[in-house]
Design a protein around this motif. Structure first.
Motif, mmCIF file in Angstrom:
data_model
loop_
_atom_site.group_PDB
_atom_site.id
_atom_site.type_symbol
_atom_site.label_atom_id
_atom_site.label_comp_id
_atom_site.label_asym_id
_atom_site.label_seq_id
_atom_site.Cartn_x
_atom_site.Cartn_y
_atom_site.Cartn_z
ATOM 1 N N GLY A 30 -56.546 108.901 -3.675
ATOM 2 C CA GLY A 30 -57.992 109.162 -2.945
ATOM 3 C C GLY A 30 -57.841 109.896 -1.744
ATOM 4 N N SER A 31 -56.779 110.819 -1.864
ATOM 5 C CA SER A 31 -56.579 111.921 -0.638
ATOM 6 C C SER A 31 -56.406 113.195 -1.100
ATOM 7 C CB SER A 31 -55.490 111.603 -0.090
ATOM 8 O OG SER A 31 -55.366 112.275 1.124
ATOM 9 N N ALA A 32 -56.470 114.248 -0.388
ATOM 10 C CA ALA A 32 -56.288 115.568 -0.820
ATOM 11 C C ALA A 32 -54.950 115.846 -1.433
ATOM 12 C CB ALA A 32 -56.549 116.638 0.440
ATOM 13 N N PHE A 33 -53.906 115.225 -1.066
ATOM 14 C CA PHE A 33 -52.461 115.435 -1.749
ATOM 15 C C PHE A 33 -51.695 114.130 -1.310
ATOM 16 C CE2 PHE A 33 -52.465 116.928 2.569
ATOM 17 C CZ PHE A 33 -51.584 116.435 3.201
ATOM 18 N N LYS A 34 -50.704 114.069 -1.961
ATOM 19 C CA LYS A 34 -49.614 112.817 -2.027
ATOM 20 C C LYS A 34 -48.554 113.317 -1.457
ATOM 21 C CE LYS A 34 -47.128 111.184 -5.240
ATOM 22 N NZ LYS A 34 -46.646 110.350 -6.402
ATOM 23 N N PRO A 35 -48.154 112.940 -0.094
ATOM 24 C CA PRO A 35 -46.728 113.256 0.543
ATOM 25 C C PRO A 35 -46.004 112.161 -0.108
ATOM 26 C CG PRO A 35 -48.276 112.442 2.009
ATOM 27 C CD PRO A 35 -49.063 112.325 0.704
ATOM 28 N N PHE A 36 -44.824 112.740 -0.661
ATOM 29 C CA PHE A 36 -43.841 111.789 -1.060
ATOM 30 C C PHE A 36 -42.413 112.365 -0.875
ATOM 31 C CE2 PHE A 36 -44.346 115.112 -4.594
ATOM 32 C CZ PHE A 36 -42.966 114.951 -5.140
ATOM 33 N N ALA A 37 -41.425 111.185 -0.793
ATOM 34 C CA ALA A 37 -39.990 111.814 -0.893
ATOM 35 C C ALA A 37 -39.220 110.946 -1.874
ATOM 36 C CB ALA A 37 -39.402 111.270 0.487
ATOM 37 N N GLY A 38 -38.446 112.166 -2.755
ATOM 38 C CA GLY A 38 -37.691 111.464 -3.812
ATOM 39 C C GLY A 38 -36.170 110.911 -3.401
ATOM 40 N N ARG A 62 -38.785 115.418 6.350
ATOM 41 C CA ARG A 62 -40.084 115.877 6.212
ATOM 42 C C ARG A 62 -40.545 116.751 4.944
ATOM 43 N NH1 ARG A 62 -39.525 112.418 9.604
ATOM 44 N NH2 ARG A 62 -40.412 112.557 11.658
ATOM 45 N N PRO A 63 -41.743 116.663 4.683
ATOM 46 C CA PRO A 63 -42.084 117.485 3.476
ATOM 47 C C PRO A 63 -41.669 119.014 3.906
ATOM 48 C CG PRO A 63 -43.782 116.025 3.820
ATOM 49 C CD PRO A 63 -42.924 115.965 4.877
ATOM 50 N N LEU A 107 -41.863 116.503 -0.528
ATOM 51 C CA LEU A 107 -43.007 117.543 -0.667
ATOM 52 C C LEU A 107 -44.311 116.891 -0.729
ATOM 53 C CD1 LEU A 107 -41.500 118.819 -4.292
ATOM 54 C CD2 LEU A 107 -41.420 119.985 -2.003
ATOM 55 N N ASN A 108 -45.338 117.768 -0.503
ATOM 56 C CA ASN A 108 -46.888 117.289 -0.388
ATOM 57 C C ASN A 108 -47.456 117.807 -1.972
ATOM 58 O OD1 ASN A 108 -46.918 116.507 2.084
ATOM 59 N ND2 ASN A 108 -47.167 118.427 2.843
#
Length: 139
Positions: A35-43, A102-103, A23-24
């Motif tokens: 320090g960015s507009a969003f955090k792309p992460f994977a669980g 991918r998110p 998700l983003n």
């Protein structure tokens, strides 16, 4: 296995390419942490990630079973420990290898940065993806 590391290279990790979701996140905490507009992460389940170099360099913000793990030298946010310590949210930007996943959505867009415009077609959720319907589906 996928490899990942911090900016300075003091901490390296390996994680299985078996992520369950990606998700983003646009919440204020994730924006400040990256320090960015969003955090792309994977669980993924926590036991599927291992530190391969620099474990003694890890800095924990919060608690070891419910916090963010950074490199203590450069500050890179590597992953967050969530869901009662059983899962990690790996920051996709720290992977040196390309994951299959991918998110699939943007979450917490209700608190996204006002200066950032989401331009893709992924579903957008006001809060967490499990808590609410996509933005366009609300009546």
């Amino acid at each position: 296995m996928l490899a990942g590391r911090c900016l300075c290279g003091a901490v390296h990790y390996a994680v299985a390419d078996e992520f369950g979701y990606a998700l983003n996140c646009h919440c204020g905490d994730c924006r400040r942490a990256t320090g960015s507009a969003f955090k792309p992460f994977a669980g993924i389940e926590r036991h599927k990630l291992s530190i391969t170099r620099g474990e003694d360099q890890l800095m924990v913000h919060g608690e070891k079973d419910a916090g963010d793990l950074h490199c203590g030298k450069c500050g890179s946010l590597l992953f967050s420990v969530v869901r009662e310590g059983l899962f990690v949210h790996v920051t996709l930007g720290t992977l040196t290898d390309t994951p299959r996943i991918r998110p699939s959505a943007h979450i917490f867009v209700g608190s996204k940065a006002p200066w950032f415009t989401i331009t893709d077609d992924l579903p957008q959720y006001e809060g967490h993806v499990v808590d609410t319907r996509p933005r366009g589906d609300r009546t």
